[in-house]
Write an enzyme that holds these catalytic residues in place. Structure first.
Site, PDB file in Angstrom:
ATOM      1  N   GLU A 176       0.845  -1.196   0.000  1.00  0.00           N
ATOM      2  CA  GLU A 176       0.000   0.000   0.000  1.00  0.00           C
ATOM      3  C   GLU A 176       0.875   1.239   0.000  1.00  0.00           C
ATOM      4  OE1 GLU A 176      -2.664   0.535   3.292  1.00  0.00           O
ATOM      5  OE2 GLU A 176      -3.354  -1.549   3.237  1.00  0.00           O
TER       6      GLU A 176
ATOM      7  N   GLU B 260     -13.866   4.615  -0.084  1.00  0.00           N
ATOM      8  CA  GLU B 260     -14.680   3.713   0.729  1.00  0.00           C
ATOM      9  C   GLU B 260     -15.517   4.571   1.683  1.00  0.00           C
ATOM     10  OE1 GLU B 260     -12.467  -0.170   1.776  1.00  0.00           O
ATOM     11  OE2 GLU B 260     -10.864   1.296   1.444  1.00  0.00           O
TER      12      GLU B 260
ATOM     13  N   LYS C  91     -15.999   4.037   5.764  1.00  0.00           N
ATOM     14  CA  LYS C  91     -14.889   4.089   6.714  1.00  0.00           C
ATOM     15  C   LYS C  91     -15.126   5.185   7.742  1.00  0.00           C
ATOM     16  CE  LYS C  91     -10.754   2.086   4.722  1.00  0.00           C
ATOM     17  NZ  LYS C  91      -9.345   2.327   4.374  1.00  0.00           N
TER      18      LYS C  91
ATOM     19  N   GLU D  66      -9.687   9.330   5.336  1.00  0.00           N
ATOM     20  CA  GLU D  66      -9.846   7.879   5.253  1.00  0.00           C
ATOM     21  C   GLU D  66     -10.799   7.475   4.136  1.00  0.00           C
ATOM     22  OE1 GLU D  66      -8.293   5.497   7.037  1.00  0.00           O
ATOM     23  OE2 GLU D  66      -7.097   7.020   8.023  1.00  0.00           O
TER      24      GLU D  66
END
Length: 431
Positions: A263, A317, A320, A326
């Site tokens: 990542e 996303e 989250k 985030e």
């Protein structure tokens, strides 16, 4: 040699040359992307597969099995880094039969699986019961692989496994983790598997919001930073973090263990107190990262070698928790349009390196990320993709060198050498 045989040899060599150039232009097999699923608005698997196949992305990391998406990728030549959630590790560790059942159920036969990650940042997850179960789970899963399988078994770590990276040449693993980490490193060495890690220059910048640090993190022009012990000059944070990991592996005697960046990324949006989380900075980081990888220049410590790198993430996303950042790492929106262009589309030319004016800090560093010293490492597992996101007790000594004249090693010449060899073969075959 007869005329027909000459012609045939020349045709074969030209075919090889064309294939080499085509793959160089259209596919970057060392560039991957993460596919997170903490969202309720993800596109259908077929749409995601079509999107991926329209790019030069050659690898996809899944945090857990996604059978529908894997089925949609059949025939795409996209390989999978398949993840096993931390919560499933105890079951795999407890029984070879459980590992065999997991493998039979979840390892696809229609898509190549380059590696399986047993857990994500497990050693820094905050659950001490998991660490002793990591190696047994890896061993059981390795034994469960089909005969002749080339899939590697590994696990993904956070940068907090390092106790020192100041300077990168002094990179070392945290001694408190030795009991669990050393056997894992030996397992990787014995089985030819890579060491997987999640470095984020973004979080290093969040703890040191000077403009020169931002330029260093974004691969933008800067004075460079010297590792006084090795004499090497670093011009970006990514290389420095990667070389600190390399130094830690070398110090343990595992110079043959490759590194995979599981990542890395940069958020394009954040809360008011999240320094540097902007579209311009995210575009600069990811565009310049892709250009850096495609150049195959490598790092100062390991020139001429591009490490397999998975960018976080394919989509935002929306479910989250935590700060706005985030939910803002996606290269693409879930309607399949790009948040910004980083030069991955097959139909477009490679995006030029982005040299934007560094954006001033928006405020103080986000408290939930912890207090981190300036430099090349993070001291918290609270990074995108972390299954726990908990504060870590460990601290790391990070490298803060003075300015120095930039020095880059031009080590991408192997491609030119290969090109020249192929041209010579064409000439010889034609004579």
């Amino acid at each position: 040699m007869g005329i027909g045989r000459q012609h045939g040899a020349a045709t074969i060599v030209l075919g090889i040359l064309e294939l080499f150039l085509f793959r160089l232009a259209t596919s970057q097999l060392f560039i991957g992307v993460n596919y997170g699923t903490i969202a309720d608005n993800l596109p259908p698997p077929a749409s995601t597969a079509s999107l991926l196949m329209s790019t030069s992305i050659g690898k996809l990391r899944l945090y857990e099995p996604q059978p529908d998406l894997v089925a949609a990728l059949a025939g795409s030549n996209i390989s999978i880094l398949l993840g096993i959630p931390n919560g499933a590790v105890p079951n795999l560790a407890s029984s070879p039969a459980a590992a065999a059942s997991w493998a039979a159920t979840n390892i696809p036969t229609t898509v190549p699986v380059s590696a399986i990650s047993v857990g994500n940042e497990l050693l820094n997850s905050g659950d001490p019961t998991l660490a002793p179960q990591l190696l047994p789970a890896m061993q059981n899963l390795l034994a469960a692989l089909p005969a002749g399988s080339t899939t590697k078994i590994s696990t993904v770590h956070s940068m907090a496994v390092l106790s020192a990276s100041d300077p990168p040449s002094s990179g070392a693993f945290h001694p408190d983790l030795a009991g669990s980490l050393d056997p894992v490193l030996d397992f990787l060495h014995q089985n030819g598997a890579p060491f997987m890690i999640n470095p984020y220059p973004y979080f290093a910048y969040a703890s040191d919001t000077r403009p020169e640090t931002l330029a260093f993190c974004l691969f933008q022009p800067n004075a460079g930073r010297v590792d006084a012990e090795s004499g090497l000059t670093y011009t970006n944070m990514f290389d420095a973090q990667l070389d600190a990991i390399r130094a830690a592996l070398d110090a343990k005697g595992y110079s043959d263990v490759d590194i995979v960046i599981a990542e890395t990324g940069w958020p394009y949006k954040g809360d008011a107190d999240e320094a540097g989380a902007t579209v311009d900075n995210a575009k600069a980081y990811n565009t310049n990262l892709v250009a850096h990888l495609k150049s195959q220049v490598g790092t100062p410590r390991t020139p001429g070698k591009s490490v397999d790198t998975y960018i976080f993430a394919l989509y935002d996303e929306d479910l989250k928790g935590g700060p706005e950042s985030e939910r803002s790492f996606g290269l693409y929106k879930t309607d399949l349009t790009a948040n910004y262009d980083v030069g991955l589309a097959k139909s477009s030319s490679t995006a030029a390196p982005t040299s934007l004016t560094p954006v001033p800090a928006q405020g103080t560093p986000q408290p939930s990320k912890g207090t981190m010293p300036t430099g090349f490492c993070e001291t918290t597992a609270a990074v995108p993709g972390s299954t726990q996101g908990q504060q870590l007790p460990q601290s790391s000594s990070c490298y803060i060198p003075g300015g120095a004249v930039s020095r880059r090693t031009d080590a991408g010449t192997w491609r030119l050498v290969l090109f020249g060899v192929l041209l010579c073969l064409v000439k010889v075959a034609g004579n």
